[in-house]
Design an enzyme around this catalytic site. Structure first.
Site, PDB file in Angstrom:
ATOM      1  NE  ARG A 103      -3.114   0.675  -0.747  1.00 53.98           N
ATOM      2  CZ  ARG A 103      -3.354   0.743  -2.032  1.00 53.98           C
ATOM      3  NH1 ARG A 103      -2.935   1.780  -2.743  1.00 53.98           N
ATOM      4  NH2 ARG A 103      -3.978  -0.231  -2.661  1.00 53.98           N
ATOM      5  CE  LYS A 138      -1.668  28.150  -5.916  1.00 58.21           C
ATOM      6  NZ  LYS A 138      -2.686  28.613  -6.881  1.00 58.21           N
ATOM      7  CE  LYS A 170       1.404  34.802  -5.073  1.00 58.73           C
ATOM      8  NZ  LYS A 170       1.305  34.442  -6.512  1.00 58.73           N
ATOM      9  CD  GLU A 200       0.331  37.514  -8.549  1.00 62.41           C
ATOM     10  OE1 GLU A 200       0.280  36.275  -8.489  1.00 62.41           O
ATOM     11  OE2 GLU A 200      -0.195  38.267  -7.704  1.00 62.41           O
ATOM     12  CG  ASP A 221      -2.656  36.041 -11.256  1.00 65.66           C
ATOM     13  OD1 ASP A 221      -2.606  34.821 -11.487  1.00 65.66           O
ATOM     14  OD2 ASP A 221      -3.357  36.542 -10.364  1.00 65.66           O
TER      15      ASP A 221
END
Length: 302
Positions: A103, A138, A170, A200, A221
């Protein structure tokens, strides 16, 4: 370009932690109770749906850590395209160890192959353009190195690995700093000459401002293909252009056709479905072979 394997020192702690989580305080009490200690088996690891393989090192290590007597022969490498029924590897050894490790091995292999598979899908969708597909931060906590490796197995490239790799200014950085130019100025006066700076931007006005400061890359973006084309014209090769937002295999061709260098896709790592790969029992040797064949088949399907 050949796919370089990850060093064992990176993979082993992840596999050990996964095995420890599964073994708990008493180990595999089911296999210990049902399977004789001297019993040996042969299984094949086979794809049950089309995709791209990734994670064989982690899978093999899971078996070896549980029982060094287990051997795994690879028939296909990471990065290989598989169809339903494609045999990826043959594994032989003590039956208890095979059942105890299966597994964990399949969890790594299925998850990483799933990432490689969806990455390959985006790569194929934009094959006729210059754009490359990149992943993001992410990622599943603790699994970033192997998940980014899986993206490479699928033909993609990696964005920065962590916060210390490069500067990525960002929207919230810009808001707190008081503007694009001020944020870039602060970054340039704080980091060394070897550190790349990316910004960004959400609008073409922000892009003009960023390009006036001199940066290495710009993240465009959630722009439309028309806006992206205009942005590429504004940048005019002075920085790497990266598009992000609303990227799917359907939208990727239009995004790539705008002329951007990179397309970043967060869901490659955070939402890729597992590729269905199973262990199929081949033979059981030793005493009580017939009932053990049925037992093994039942357990290997769980």
């Amino acid at each position: 370009m050949s796919l370089a394997p990850l060093p064992r020192i990176i993979i082993e702690p992840l596999v050990r932690a996964a095995l420890a989580e599964d073994f708990g305080l008493a180990g595999d009490i089911t296999s210990a109770a049902v399977i004789p200690s001297d019993h040996r088996s042969t299984v094949v690891m086979a794809a049950r749906q089309p995709g791209v393989v990734a994670g064989l090192d982690a899978a093999e290590l899971a078996f070896q850590l549980v029982d060094p007597a287990i051997t795994l022969k690879r028939h296909l490498p990471d990065g290989a395209v598989v169809e339903p029924g494609s045999v990826i590897a043959t594994i032989k050894g003590p039956s208890r160890g095979l059942l105890s490790a299966e597994r964990t091995a399949l969890n790594f292999l299925g998850h990483l192959s799933g990432i490689a598979t969806v990455t390959a899908g985006i790569v194929a969708a934009i094959r006729d353009t210059k754009a490359a597909v990149v992943c993001t931060r992410k990622t599943t906590p603790g699994l970033r190195a192997v998940e980014k490796y899986a993206v490479r197995a699928g033909g993609g490239m990696n964005h920065r690995f962590a916060l210390h790799d490069a500067v990525l200014i960002k929207d919230n950085h810009v808001a707190i700093a008081g503007g694009v130019s001020e944020a870039i100025h602060r970054a340039k006066t704080s980091v060394g000459h070897m550190v790349k700076i990316e910004v960004e931007v959400d609008t073409l006005d922000q892009l003009h401002e960023a390009m006036g400061e001199g940066i290495d890359a710009v993240l465009l973006d959630n722009m439309t293909p028309d806006q992206l084309r205009e942005a590429v014209s504004i940048v005019a090769g002075r920085a790497i252009t990266e598009a992000s937002g609303r990227v799917t295999p359907m939208t990727a061709p239009d995004i790539a056709a705008s002329g951007v260098d990179l397309i970043s896709v967060g869901w490659l790592t955070h939402s890729a479905p597992v590729l269905d790969i199973g262990l199929d029992f081949i033979e059981a040797a030793g005493r009580n072979a017939a009932p053990l064949r049925r037992t093994a088949q039942a357990f290997l399907s769980l």
